[in-house]
Design a protein around this motif. Structure first.
Motif, PDB file in Angstrom:
ATOM      1  N   ALA A  94       0.854  -1.232   0.034  1.00 45.63           N
ATOM      2  CA  ALA A  94      -0.133  -0.212  -0.124  1.00 45.63           C
ATOM      3  C   ALA A  94       1.008   1.211   0.089  1.00 45.63           C
ATOM      4  N   PRO A  95       0.557   2.346  -0.745  1.00 42.93           N
ATOM      5  CA  PRO A  95       1.091   3.668  -0.624  1.00 42.93           C
ATOM      6  C   PRO A  95       0.878   4.189   0.911  1.00 42.93           C
ATOM      7  N   LEU A  96       2.061   4.962   1.252  1.00 41.98           N
ATOM      8  CA  LEU A  96       1.851   5.333   2.567  1.00 41.98           C
ATOM      9  C   LEU A  96       1.963   7.103   2.320  1.00 41.98           C
ATOM     10  N   SER A  97       2.695   7.699   1.296  1.00 43.66           N
ATOM     11  CA  SER A  97       2.615   9.256   0.901  1.00 43.66           C
ATOM     12  C   SER A  97       2.833   9.165  -0.497  1.00 43.66           C
ATOM     13  N   SER A  98       2.472  10.475  -1.097  1.00 43.27           N
ATOM     14  CA  SER A  98       2.843  10.892  -2.218  1.00 43.27           C
ATOM     15  C   SER A  98       3.458  12.380  -2.285  1.00 43.27           C
ATOM     16  N   MET A  99       4.111  12.717  -3.264  1.00 38.56           N
ATOM     17  CA  MET A  99       4.625  14.067  -3.522  1.00 38.56           C
ATOM     18  C   MET A  99       4.518  14.213  -4.892  1.00 38.56           C
ATOM     19  N   GLY A 100       4.048  15.331  -5.222  1.00 35.71           N
ATOM     20  CA  GLY A 100       3.857  15.855  -6.935  1.00 35.71           C
ATOM     21  C   GLY A 100       3.454  17.241  -7.070  1.00 35.71           C
ATOM     22  N   TYR A 101       4.117  18.025  -7.555  1.00 30.85           N
ATOM     23  CA  TYR A 101       4.011  19.661  -7.863  1.00 30.85           C
ATOM     24  C   TYR A 101       4.987  19.939  -8.593  1.00 30.85           C
ATOM     25  N   ALA A 102       4.505  21.250  -9.141  1.00 36.47           N
ATOM     26  CA  ALA A 102       5.207  22.017 -10.265  1.00 36.47           C
ATOM     27  C   ALA A 102       4.820  23.409 -10.053  1.00 36.47           C
ATOM     28  N   ILE A 103       5.600  24.286  -9.637  1.00 38.20           N
ATOM     29  CA  ILE A 103       5.374  25.646  -9.439  1.00 38.20           C
ATOM     30  C   ILE A 103       6.222  26.528 -10.078  1.00 38.20           C
ATOM     31  N   THR A 104       5.763  27.609 -10.681  1.00 35.19           N
ATOM     32  CA  THR A 104       6.685  28.553 -11.380  1.00 35.19           C
ATOM     33  C   THR A 104       6.469  30.026 -10.680  1.00 35.19           C
ATOM     34  N   VAL A 105       7.561  30.488 -10.292  1.00 33.49           N
ATOM     35  CA  VAL A 105       7.562  31.923  -9.641  1.00 33.49           C
ATOM     36  C   VAL A 105       8.398  32.942 -10.325  1.00 33.49           C
ATOM     37  N   ASP A 106       7.801  33.907 -10.792  1.00 32.85           N
ATOM     38  CA  ASP A 106       8.468  35.202 -11.240  1.00 32.85           C
ATOM     39  C   ASP A 106       8.835  36.141 -10.295  1.00 32.85           C
ATOM     40  N   GLN A 107      10.134  36.438 -10.286  1.00 32.19           N
ATOM     41  CA  GLN A 107      10.656  37.085  -9.226  1.00 32.19           C
ATOM     42  C   GLN A 107      11.406  38.665  -9.915  1.00 32.19           C
ATOM     43  N   PRO A 108      11.189  39.650  -9.533  1.00 30.62           N
ATOM     44  CA  PRO A 108      11.840  40.924 -10.059  1.00 30.62           C
ATOM     45  C   PRO A 108      13.462  40.845  -9.819  1.00 30.62           C
ATOM     46  N   VAL A 109      14.148  41.151 -10.726  1.00 32.28           N
ATOM     47  CA  VAL A 109      15.624  41.368 -10.656  1.00 32.28           C
ATOM     48  C   VAL A 109      16.170  42.619 -10.254  1.00 32.28           C
ATOM     49  N   GLU A 110      16.643  42.827  -9.049  1.00 32.05           N
ATOM     50  CA  GLU A 110      17.369  44.126  -8.299  1.00 32.05           C
ATOM     51  C   GLU A 110      18.129  44.890  -9.666  1.00 32.05           C
ATOM     52  N   GLY A 111      17.702  46.199  -9.508  1.00 28.62           N
ATOM     53  CA  GLY A 111      17.949  47.304 -10.534  1.00 28.62           C
ATOM     54  C   GLY A 111      17.802  47.085 -11.926  1.00 28.62           C
ATOM     55  N   THR A 112      16.891  46.246 -12.112  1.00 27.26           N
ATOM     56  CA  THR A 112      16.265  46.207 -13.750  1.00 27.26           C
ATOM     57  C   THR A 112      14.499  46.207 -13.343  1.00 27.26           C
ATOM     58  N   GLU A 113      14.141  46.392 -14.706  1.00 24.82           N
ATOM     59  CA  GLU A 113      12.567  46.342 -14.708  1.00 24.82           C
ATOM     60  C   GLU A 113      12.278  44.906 -15.109  1.00 24.82           C
ATOM     61  N   GLY A 114      13.335  43.929 -15.400  1.00 20.77           N
ATOM     62  CA  GLY A 114      12.964  42.553 -15.509  1.00 20.77           C
ATOM     63  C   GLY A 114      12.593  41.367 -14.643  1.00 20.77           C
ATOM     64  N   THR A 115      12.128  40.498 -14.893  1.00 21.61           N
ATOM     65  CA  THR A 115      12.082  39.194 -13.922  1.00 21.61           C
ATOM     66  C   THR A 115      12.696  37.979 -14.498  1.00 21.61           C
ATOM     67  N   ILE A 116      12.866  37.247 -13.332  1.00 23.56           N
ATOM     68  CA  ILE A 116      13.359  35.856 -13.742  1.00 23.56           C
ATOM     69  C   ILE A 116      12.584  34.800 -13.202  1.00 23.56           C
ATOM     70  N   SER A 117      12.404  33.732 -13.821  1.00 22.63           N
ATOM     71  CA  SER A 117      11.550  32.703 -13.615  1.00 22.63           C
ATOM     72  C   SER A 117      12.377  31.674 -12.846  1.00 22.63           C
ATOM     73  N   SER A 118      11.563  31.042 -11.833  1.00 26.42           N
ATOM     74  CA  SER A 118      12.295  29.996 -11.161  1.00 26.42           C
ATOM     75  C   SER A 118      11.044  28.738 -11.136  1.00 26.42           C
ATOM     76  N   LEU A 119      11.350  27.504 -11.573  1.00 29.12           N
ATOM     77  CA  LEU A 119      10.470  26.315 -11.560  1.00 29.12           C
ATOM     78  C   LEU A 119      10.882  25.162 -10.371  1.00 29.12           C
ATOM     79  N   PHE A 120       9.930  25.206  -9.590  1.00 25.96           N
ATOM     80  CA  PHE A 120      10.057  24.303  -8.525  1.00 25.96           C
ATOM     81  C   PHE A 120       9.316  22.864  -8.696  1.00 25.96           C
ATOM     82  N   GLU A 121       9.816  21.805  -8.769  1.00 24.40           N
ATOM     83  CA  GLU A 121       9.140  20.452  -9.108  1.00 24.40           C
ATOM     84  C   GLU A 121       9.418  19.231  -8.016  1.00 24.40           C
TER      85      GLU A 121
END
Length: 371
Positions: A94-121
């Motif tokens: 029998a299974p006891l636990s499971s893990m499954g996710y995918a999250i994308t986070v856009d964060q601002p880059v200091e000193g610029t108007e751009g952003t950088i994306s981070s993917l967490f899986e």
């Protein structure tokens, strides 16, 4: 994402439709994975085989945005039988636990108007191979225990720009948990069952690797990690069931000591969990040969994961149908709706619809009697 993942214990078999109750339930047509002492209710001349699976649709909402996913898994594989008079056994996976996710986070880059994306899986989980034993000490009293080998791995990764980090954790442990049941006849029509379960705290053996890859320079670095300890928490629970030949009413309470877990994230902590479930099973048709089962149930618990000091509550309702297939065999269908409340506006809320299928087959075996 945190700890050993989402816990899936108890989401199998007939007790799904009854809201997750099972500590005090006894039956000869299903294997009760919530209380090993219930094995003594099996027909002494039968082998009982059981298999189950589920499919879930999940919806996640935070800050007015939502996403969804569809998941599925085998929930239980098992076989139960009488070894000798007063000794019953079962084995399964029998299974006891499971893990499954995918999250994308856009964060601002200091000193610029751009952003950088981070993917967490993340993906993976734990499973258990178990051997259950139950002993009938009298007509009314039974004791049982499960011996389990728990194993599995979780993989969590972060990708940002040209750099990716992957953490793989291999986990294993030997574990035992215990149960008892006592049943009494109130009168000619009604019986009452009492049940109790206990599992002790068990530390998991961990083997953790981290791999860092820089795609621009083709560099790869692998190292061993020594994270904080992870445990299977101590728990105890009790249940009561009232039944006659047509109706079963049951209620369970379970306390799980998750506060022993230590988080690597400052925004996440763990607290002890209290869970209360209630359920009913109504039989129609011929109650002694091929009855149909109509099941309904509900439950409430606090989340054992505390996010940003928020302690959400989990609620669920369920219903099920058990269809007899020849004498002693049962096909069960279950549907379950789960929701979360009290997490606050900035914490993700979850809703889940789950569909369950469980097959229970009994094979009668001749036994010789020696005079």
């Amino acid at each position: 994402m945190f700890g050993i993942g989402d816990i899936t214990v108890g989401e199998a078999g007939k007790y799904v439709g009854m809201g997750g109750v099972g500590i005090a339930l006894r039956s000869d047509n299903f294997l009760n994975g919530l209380n090993p002492s219930a094995l003594t209710a099996m027909d002494s001349a039968k082998f009982v085989y059981e298999a189950g699976a589920n499919v879930s649709f999940e919806k996640y909402t935070t800050r007015g945005r939502s996403s969804s996913s569809v998941t599925g898994n085998i929930r239980n594989l098992g076989i139960g039988f009488r070894v000798i008079p007063s000794w019953y056994a079962a084995a399964g996976l029998a299974p006891l636990s499971s893990m499954g996710y995918a999250i994308t986070v856009d964060q601002p880059v200091e000193g610029t108007e751009g952003t950088i994306s981070s993917l967490f899986e993340g993906n993976g989980g734990l499973s258990k191979v178990y051997l259950s034993n139950a002993f009938k000490f009298s007509k009314n009293f039974s004791l049982g225990f499960n011996l389990s080998y728990i194993m599995g791995s979780t993989t969590q990764s972060e990708v940002q720009g040209n750099t990716s980090i992957k953490d793989i954790s291999y986990k294993k442990a030997f574990y035992a948990d215990f149960g008892l049941q006592y049943n009494i006849a109130l009168n000619k029509k009604w019986n009452m069952n009492f049940g109790g379960v206990y599992g002790y705290k068990q530390q998991l053996s961990l083997n953790n690797d981290r791999t860092v890859i820089n795609s621009s320079s083709s560099e790869t670095l692998t190292e061993k990690l020594h994270p904080k300890s992870q445990f299977l928490p101590q728990y105890f629970g009790g249940g009561i069931a009232l039944n006659n030949k047509r109706l079963t009413l049951s209620a369970d309470y379970k306390f799980t000591q998750w506060s022993v877990m230590v988080s690597d994230n400052s925004s996440v902590s763990y607290c002890d969990q209290h869970a209360l479930n209630i359920g009913a099973d109504l039989l129609s048709g011929e109650s002694f040969t091929n009855p149909w089962h109509y099941m309904i149930g509900a439950g409430v618990s606090n989340s054992y994961v505390v996010l940003k000091n928020k302690k959400p509550m989990n609620y669920h309702v369920s219903a099920g149908l058990g269809i007899p297939v020849m004498t002693g065999n049962l096909v069960s269908f279950g549907v379950k709706y789960e929701s979360q409340a009290g997490a606050g506006t900035n914490v993700q809320k979850n809703q889940m619809f789950s569909f369950f299928l469980n097959l229970t087959f009994a094979e009668r075996t001749p036994r010789s009697k020696i005079y």
